[in-house]
Design a protein around this motif. Structure first.
Motif, PDB file in Angstrom:
ATOM      1  N   ALA A  40      -3.169  -2.020  -2.485  1.00 59.35           N
ATOM      2  CA  ALA A  40      -3.364  -2.423  -1.083  1.00 59.35           C
ATOM      3  C   ALA A  40      -2.336  -3.488  -0.690  1.00 59.35           C
ATOM      4  O   ALA A  40      -1.741  -3.423   0.394  1.00 59.35           O
ATOM      5  N   ARG A  41      -2.111  -4.449  -1.583  1.00 57.15           N
ATOM      6  CA  ARG A  41      -1.162  -5.531  -1.257  1.00 57.15           C
ATOM      7  C   ARG A  41       0.237  -4.974  -1.027  1.00 57.15           C
ATOM      8  O   ARG A  41       0.945  -5.406  -0.121  1.00 57.15           O
ATOM      9  N   ILE A  42       0.647  -3.993  -1.857  1.00 56.37           N
ATOM     10  CA  ILE A  42       1.989  -3.408  -1.683  1.00 56.37           C
ATOM     11  C   ILE A  42       2.112  -2.827  -0.267  1.00 56.37           C
ATOM     12  O   ILE A  42       3.083  -3.066   0.445  1.00 56.37           O
TER      13      ILE A  42
ATOM     14  N   VAL B 267       5.869   1.249   3.348  1.00 56.35           N
ATOM     15  CA  VAL B 267       5.157   1.850   2.209  1.00 56.35           C
ATOM     16  C   VAL B 267       3.851   2.423   2.761  1.00 56.35           C
ATOM     17  O   VAL B 267       3.039   1.689   3.336  1.00 56.35           O
ATOM     18  N   LEU B 268       3.677   3.726   2.610  1.00 59.71           N
ATOM     19  CA  LEU B 268       2.473   4.381   3.140  1.00 59.71           C
ATOM     20  C   LEU B 268       1.452   4.505   2.009  1.00 59.71           C
ATOM     21  O   LEU B 268       1.693   5.203   1.013  1.00 59.71           O
ATOM     22  N   ILE B 269       0.331   3.832   2.185  1.00 59.89           N
ATOM     23  CA  ILE B 269      -0.639   3.707   1.091  1.00 59.89           C
ATOM     24  C   ILE B 269      -1.206   5.076   0.669  1.00 59.89           C
ATOM     25  O   ILE B 269      -1.436   5.322  -0.523  1.00 59.89           O
TER      26      ILE B 269
ATOM     27  N   GLY C  41       1.074   9.987  -4.846  1.00 61.88           N
ATOM     28  CA  GLY C  41       2.184   9.974  -5.804  1.00 61.88           C
ATOM     29  C   GLY C  41       1.769   9.428  -7.162  1.00 61.88           C
ATOM     30  O   GLY C  41       2.122   9.980  -8.203  1.00 61.88           O
ATOM     31  N   VAL C  42       0.994   8.365  -7.136  1.00 62.63           N
ATOM     32  CA  VAL C  42       0.596   7.742  -8.410  1.00 62.63           C
ATOM     33  C   VAL C  42      -0.432   8.609  -9.140  1.00 62.63           C
ATOM     34  O   VAL C  42      -0.319   8.879 -10.339  1.00 62.63           O
ATOM     35  N   THR C  43      -1.431   9.104  -8.410  1.00 61.94           N
ATOM     36  CA  THR C  43      -2.528   9.817  -9.082  1.00 61.94           C
ATOM     37  C   THR C  43      -2.182  11.279  -9.393  1.00 61.94           C
ATOM     38  O   THR C  43      -2.984  11.981  -9.999  1.00 61.94           O
ATOM     39  N   SER C  44      -1.003  11.725  -8.989  1.00 63.91           N
ATOM     40  CA  SER C  44      -0.594  13.083  -9.363  1.00 63.91           C
ATOM     41  C   SER C  44      -0.260  13.171 -10.852  1.00 63.91           C
ATOM     42  O   SER C  44      -0.105  14.258 -11.396  1.00 63.91           O
ATOM     43  N   ASP C  45      -0.110  12.026 -11.476  1.00 59.60           N
ATOM     44  CA  ASP C  45       0.019  11.961 -12.933  1.00 59.60           C
ATOM     45  C   ASP C  45      -1.368  12.239 -13.502  1.00 59.60           C
ATOM     46  O   ASP C  45      -2.324  11.518 -13.187  1.00 59.60           O
TER      47      ASP C  45
ATOM     48  N   GLY D 222      -4.609  -2.175   3.147  1.00 58.93           N
ATOM     49  CA  GLY D 222      -3.550  -1.303   2.630  1.00 58.93           C
ATOM     50  C   GLY D 222      -2.387  -1.056   3.555  1.00 58.93           C
ATOM     51  O   GLY D 222      -1.477  -0.307   3.197  1.00 58.93           O
ATOM     52  N   SER D 223      -2.373  -1.656   4.782  1.00 55.93           N
ATOM     53  CA  SER D 223      -1.172  -1.494   5.616  1.00 55.93           C
ATOM     54  C   SER D 223      -0.989  -2.711   6.504  1.00 55.93           C
ATOM     55  O   SER D 223      -1.896  -3.543   6.641  1.00 55.93           O
ATOM     56  N   LYS D 224       0.200  -2.788   7.101  1.00 56.13           N
ATOM     57  CA  LYS D 224       0.520  -3.936   7.951  1.00 56.13           C
ATOM     58  C   LYS D 224      -0.335  -3.892   9.221  1.00 56.13           C
ATOM     59  O   LYS D 224      -0.692  -2.810   9.697  1.00 56.13           O
TER      60      LYS D 224
END
Ligand SMILES: NC(=O)c1ccc[n+]([C@@H]2O[C@H](COP(=O)([O-])OP(=O)(O)OC[C@H]3O[C@@H](n4cnc5c(N)ncnc54)[C@H](O)[C@@H]3O)[C@@H](O)[C@H]2O)c1
Length: 461
Positions: free
Chosen positions: A234-236, A243-245, A251-255, A452-454
């Protein structure tokens, strides 16, 4: 088999109901006579008043008077029993340790009753509650102290998640059983005969201590994972441009080593278990000299999430809460339940009232009644500023801002409702990222701050 379930809360009632479906005769016993009277009627409203779980009242109604009996008569419940499941509260003490007073009281009562039994067949007492590592052995000592013969104490932790309790009890991922003797394992195998050798459900047998530890390890790991997404993911999304949460998550959980469960950023995870269990494990480990920074971080991030959006609205959008009317949508700790225990809405509402909010206009599809008990004005006079409504429209009407605090389906995509009921300038604070078309609202002058977003300031017209 004759099974007694002690404690008919979320875990006990669900377990009693599902056990009666397996074909056992179940006596569900509770010291709370109003609950037992309500359940005995088989009337869904009277059952759901205490435990609101999809499908549960149907089983209770269907099994009542056939294989599921509700009683406050301890003797009747204990008479001729083969196994006793303890589904009792294990609340936290102030220092984070587990308050076992409900356990000690119940087990002492049980020991006295079982001591007088004529039939000395083997009985297993089974912990379903989440209890500190070593509790089964502690209970065995209580039974020995009372000279109860032929008794075993097992650990069989519960992993159900509220809102889906019946389904998960009927089709668990795993059944974990910790016993000291083969005789006790055999009794547990008879109780759970449909899960032993199941092709999909893992039936895991180990020591009572291991079973107790599995429950703590699982719950604290889940909270750690949720907190990682909240404290890092969320901070990123909030501090870096573009950066689209949602894409970050995919992208991360596709691993396939990384779980999608828990990867949704939020205003914190509530419920009766996560916070309490992390604190308890931390206490248990620190008592044994272990550094528990890791567990503390997971807990602290989660607590921070519950109210930090209020500060973001102040700091990033210059919104002043003093004397404002705020709609809070979602009071229970998540959708499909009326359980208010440790709900994020509690920290949130206390924070808002502390900022001088004039009125909270609250709505939850299931939890208004429980919330009114939780926010009792006798406990805190500021709670008299909370009013409860039976629709989103009523709650939002006449407010200066709204806060989405839980993941109820009703709140998804409510931009049409907002557009119709209130006019900009108006602030939407989204703790669950429920408004995918927020850009269209911002174009119209609404401001939007989400986990998670601005933050987006409403465009001046
Ligand atoms: N709620 C969950 O989602 C969940 C999931 C997994 C594990 N657990 C664990 O299961 C345990 C029970 O949780 P719960 O949510 O069902 O609690 P709960 O508070 O909803 O229910 C506990 C029940 O025990 C009854 N009780 C207290 N003392 C008693 C006694 N001496 N004899 C008979 N009944 C007695 C209370 O009246 C109450 O109805 C806790 O350890 C919890 O951590 C809960």
């Amino acid at each position: 088999m004759k099974i007694m379930v002690m404690g008919t809360g979320f875990v006990g009632l669900t377990h009693a109901a599902v056990c009666s479906e397996y074909g056992h005769i179940v006596y569900a016993y509770d010291i709370d006579s109003s609950k037992i009277n309500g359940f005995s009627t088989g009337n869904p409203d009277k059952i759901e008043k205490y435990v609101n779980e999809p499908g549960l009242s149907d089983i209770v109604r269907d099994s009542n008077n056939r294989s599921l009996y509700f009683t406050t008569d301890f003797k009747t419940a204990c008479d001729g029993v083969d196994a006793v499941f303890l589904c009792l509260p294990t609340p936290p003490n102030l220092d984070g340790s587990t308050d076992l007073s409900f356990y000690d009281k119940a087990v002492n009562d049980l020991a006295k009753e079982l001591n007088h039994r004529k039939n000395k067949k083997r009985i297993v007492v089974i912990n379903k509650s989440t209890v500190p590592i070593g509790t089964a052995r502690h209970l065995l000592r209580i039974f020995k102290k009372h000279n109860v013969d032929n008794i075993g104490v097992a650990s069989n932790p519960e992993f159900l998640a509220e809102g889906n309790a019946v389904d998960q009890s009927r089709h668990p991922d795993r059944v974990v059983v910790g016993c000291d003797t083969e005789e006790d394992f055999k009794i547990l195998r008879r109780i759970y005969s449909q899960f032993v050798d199941h092709v999909r459900i893992k039936y895991i047998e180990s020591t009572p201590e291991t079973a107790e530890a599995i429950k703590y390890m699982a719950n604290t790991l889940l909270l750690n994972y949720i907190s990682f997404w909240n404290g890092v993911g969320a901070r990123i999304g909030e501090v870096f441009d573009n950066v689209l949460i949602g894409d970050l998550r995919i992208g991360v959980t596709s691993d396939n080593r990384i779980s999608t469960w828990g990867s949704y950023v939020s205003n914190g995870a509530g419920g009766s278990c996560f916070g309490k269990d992390v604190r308890s494990l931390r206490y248990q480990m620190s008592q044994r000299g272990v550094d528990t920074t890791f567990l503390k971080a997971a807990y602290d991030v989660n607590e921070y999430q519950k109210k930090y959006l209020v500060d973001r609205a102040i700091n990033e959008l210059d919104f002043m809460f003093n004397n404002k009317r705020i709609a809070v949508l979602g009071l229970a700790f998540k959708k499909r339940t009326n359980d208010m225990r440790d709900a994020s809405s509690i920290e949130l509402i206390e924070t808002l009232l502390g900022k001088g909010v004039e009125e909270i206009r609250a709505f939850d599809p299931l939890a208004n009644e429980e919330a009114a008990k939780c926010f009792n004005p006798h406990k805190n006079h500021l709670f008299s500023r909370i009013n409860y409504f039976t629709s989103i429209e009523e709650a939002v009407s006449g407010t200066d801002a709204l806060f989405i605090s839980s993941d109820c389906e009703e709140f998804r995509g409510i931009s049409g409702v907002i557009n119709r009921i209130v006019k900009p300038p108006y602030l939407i604070i989204d703790g669950r990222r429920m408004i995918p078309d927020c850009d269209t609202l911002v174009e119209k002058g609404f401001s939007y701050v989400a986990v998670g977003s601005k933050s987006l300031k409403g465009k001046n017209k």
